[in-house]
Write an enzyme that holds these catalytic residues in place. Structure first.
Site, PDB file in Angstrom:
ATOM      1  N   GLY A  99       0.827  -1.206   0.000  1.00 35.08           N
ATOM      2  CA  GLY A  99       0.000   0.000   0.000  1.00 35.08           C
ATOM      3  C   GLY A  99       0.856   1.247   0.000  1.00 35.08           C
ATOM      4  O   GLY A  99       0.543   2.235  -0.674  1.00 35.08           O
ATOM      5  N   GLN A 173       0.481   7.664   4.502  1.00 31.55           N
ATOM      6  CA  GLN A 173       0.557   7.383   3.066  1.00 31.55           C
ATOM      7  C   GLN A 173      -0.148   8.470   2.270  1.00 31.55           C
ATOM      8  O   GLN A 173       0.356   8.921   1.239  1.00 31.55           O
ATOM      9  CB  GLN A 173      -0.065   6.011   2.769  1.00 31.55           C
ATOM     10  CG  GLN A 173       0.747   4.870   3.375  1.00 31.55           C
ATOM     11  CD  GLN A 173       0.135   3.509   3.145  1.00 31.55           C
ATOM     12  OE1 GLN A 173      -0.945   3.392   2.550  1.00 31.55           O
ATOM     13  NE2 GLN A 173       0.798   2.470   3.620  1.00 31.55           N
ATOM     14  N   ASP A 319       0.310  -0.323  13.000  1.00 37.67           N
ATOM     15  CA  ASP A 319       0.727  -1.622  12.453  1.00 37.67           C
ATOM     16  C   ASP A 319       0.932  -2.680  13.543  1.00 37.67           C
ATOM     17  O   ASP A 319       1.220  -3.838  13.231  1.00 37.67           O
ATOM     18  CB  ASP A 319       2.013  -1.455  11.645  1.00 37.67           C
ATOM     19  CG  ASP A 319       1.771  -0.669  10.358  1.00 37.67           C
ATOM     20  OD1 ASP A 319       0.621  -0.667   9.861  1.00 37.67           O
ATOM     21  OD2 ASP A 319       2.726  -0.049   9.860  1.00 37.67           O
TER      22      ASP A 319
HETATM   23  C1  S3P Z   1       2.866   3.701   6.260  1.00 40.59           C
HETATM   24  C2  S3P Z   1       1.741   4.257   6.802  1.00 40.59           C
HETATM   25  C3  S3P Z   1       0.697   3.472   7.481  1.00 40.59           C
HETATM   26  C4  S3P Z   1       1.188   2.077   7.843  1.00 40.59           C
HETATM   27  C5  S3P Z   1       1.947   1.414   6.735  1.00 40.59           C
HETATM   28  C6  S3P Z   1       3.149   2.249   6.346  1.00 40.59           C
HETATM   29  C7  S3P Z   1       3.838   4.575   5.584  1.00 40.59           C
HETATM   30  O1  S3P Z   1      -0.410   3.349   6.614  1.00 40.59           O
HETATM   31  O2  S3P Z   1       0.089   1.264   8.211  1.00 40.59           O
HETATM   32  O3  S3P Z   1       2.387   0.132   7.107  1.00 40.59           O
HETATM   33  O4  S3P Z   1       4.973   4.123   5.298  1.00 40.59           O
HETATM   34  O5  S3P Z   1       3.499   5.730   5.316  1.00 40.59           O
HETATM   35  P1  S3P Z   1      -1.589   4.450   6.556  1.00 40.59           P
HETATM   36  O6  S3P Z   1      -1.021   5.692   6.018  1.00 40.59           O
HETATM   37  O7  S3P Z   1      -2.595   3.850   5.621  1.00 40.59           O
HETATM   38  O8  S3P Z   1      -2.075   4.553   7.969  1.00 40.59           O
END
Ligand code: S3P
Length: 452
Positions: A99, A173, A319
């Site tokens: 993601g 993210q 996480d």
């Molecule tokens: C991450 C942000 C988190 C986290 C993912 C890594 C990142 O997700 O759960 O494992 O590297 O920016 P979200 O932005 O969807 O909360």
């Protein structure tokens, strides 16, 4: 990305002992190759996570014309092409299970003068992308999706505008995607968050020379400057260390030291949650690595009590809930998790999949829309017994399915250390997305764990 057929057989091993260093931070590794690619000059990365997620991101950047040398374990030499040096790739760009890869690359590609298509594996293909498509569209990007899901078809665009965006979800993210697009905008971009999230993008953009101001919950990027290559020494991933912090807390007689773990405060909510539950944790600051605070963390088995996890901690441990659920299932009393509906849109629906997995081992857990109520078995009352002496509150052996979610596989492997008899954990191949070598490292400190 990997096939779903691999399984583990996990069962009580010995008390966990020793010192260990977990692999590099996934979030920092993704960002380091992206910014290295967009910089002028050569970026040297050490401690890069050799996981499938971050390898997929590096491979995509290579397909976009960036030369990246892997000159040793965890070493990447990125020959930056500058902000406007990326080139169109033939065919779709495969983000695998990541993601972070897909959402950040969507921002980075939204302002390029060529079309791109981002695809992912079965899990990523079900994850919500409107959260990045909507703000990027407000900046002028044109991104087609399948009803808000991948693939993302990103159209060529040279005319992004800056925005002042209030994020409806606390998501690093989403924030990062907007800031990366902001590098290509005609004016400044501000992102405001409902709760501060990990700030690696802001810190690294600043280290690469971008014109950015940030404070917890807000960041403003002004475009126009070139990024300049930098060295990045990636610290060990707190989220990988987390499995051992929980495992050593719940497995009787354990005593472990996790070395030089990244302890950015936007990541370490689990320390506070475990302390609320009575965990025995000593954090010793060990300076900085790659601009991030690092610490040695010493953990001993402890009698854990259930707790109401403060909702304000949720983004700082987003996480770590699969591992926390395991701790709660073995503590004395009830643990309540709330305000964590985001868990339902991670690599799996982590509330439902953890509840099903732990229940298969005899744990008592009720799902709620935004969390769970977990009634612990009291196993951690055996904290000072040896694992074979400790009987009361044991979970039972059986079969549990991680549904291809790396963090769930590892969290169930911890639960299995506290079960009577063997546990078969299915669909574990994706552990390699974030924590290659987990099983060998875990066995080395005392886990009973092998491939089926
Ligand atoms: C991450 C942000 C988190 C986290 C993912 C890594 C990142 O997700 O759960 O494992 O590297 O920016 P979200 O932005 O969807 O909360």
């Amino acid at each position: 990305m990997s096939g779903g057929s691999a399984s583990w057989i996990a069962a009580a091993g010995r008390p966990l002992t020793g010192r260990l260093r977990v692999p590099g931070d996934k979030s920092v590794s993704h960002r380091s190759v992206m910014l290295g690619a967009l910089a002028e000059g050569t970026t040297r990365i050490t401690g890069f996570l050799e996981g499938e997620d971050t390898i997929a991101t590096a491979a995509i950047l290579q397909r976009l014309g960036v030369r990246i040398e892997a000159s040793g374990e965890g070493v990447r030499i990125v020959h930056g092409v500058g902000l406007h040096g990326l080139r169109a790739a033939e065919g779709p760009l495969d983000c695998g299970n990541a993601g972070t890869g897909m959402r950040l690359l969507a921002g980075l590609l939204a302002g390029q003068a060529f079309d791109s298509v981002l695809v992912g594996d079965a899990s990523l293909s079900k994850r919500p992308m409107r959260r990045v498509i909507d703000p990027l569209a407000r900046m002028g990007a044109r991104i087609d999706s399948e009803g808000g899901l991948p693939p993302l078809r990103i159209h060529a665009n040279n005319v992004l505008q800056g925005i002042d965006y209030e994020c409806p979800v606390a998501s690093a993210q989403v924030k990062s995607a907007i800031l990366l697009a902001g590098l290509y905008a005609s004016g400044p971009t501000t992102v405001r968050e409902p709760h501060p999230t990990r700030d690696y993008t802001e810190r690294m953009l600043s280290a690469f020379g971008a014109d950015i101001d940030f404070a917890p919950g807000i960041a403003t990027l002004r475009p126009g400057r070139q990024l300049m290559a930098a060295s990045v020494d990636v610290p060990a991933d707190f989220s990988s260390a987390a499995f051992f912090l929980v495992a050593a807390s719940v497995i009787p007689g354990s005593h472990l030291v996790l070395e030089r773990v990244g302890v950015n405060p936007r990541r370490t909510g689990l320390l506070e949650a475990l302390r609320l539950m009575g965990a025995d944790l000593v954090v010793r600051a060990a300076g900085e690595q790659g601009g991030e605070p690092v610490a040695d963390i010493e953990v001993r088995a402890a009698r854990l009590r259930g707790a109401a996890i403060p909702e304000a901690l949720v983004p700082d441990m987003i996480d770590e809930f699969p591992a926390l659920f395991t701790a709660a299932a073995l503590a004395e009393g009830t643990t309540v998790v709330s305000g964590a509906a985001e868990l339902r849109v991670k690599e799996s629906d982590r509330i439902a999949v953890m509840a099903a997995g732990l229940r298969a081992l005899g744990a008592v857990i009720d799902e709620t829309p935004d969390g769970a109520v977990i009634t612990g078995s009291g196993f951690t009352a055996n904290a000072t017994a040896t694992p074979s002496e400790a009987r009361a509150g044991r979970l039972r052996g059986g079969q549990a399915d991680s549904r291809g979610d790396h963090r769930i596989a590892m969290s169930l492997a911890i639960a299995a250390q506290c079960a009577e008899g063997e546990v078969r954990i299915d669909d574990i191949a994706n552990v390699a997305t974030s924590f290659p070598g987990f099983d060998a490292l875990a066995r080395g400190v005392g886990f009973g764990l092998r491939l089926a």
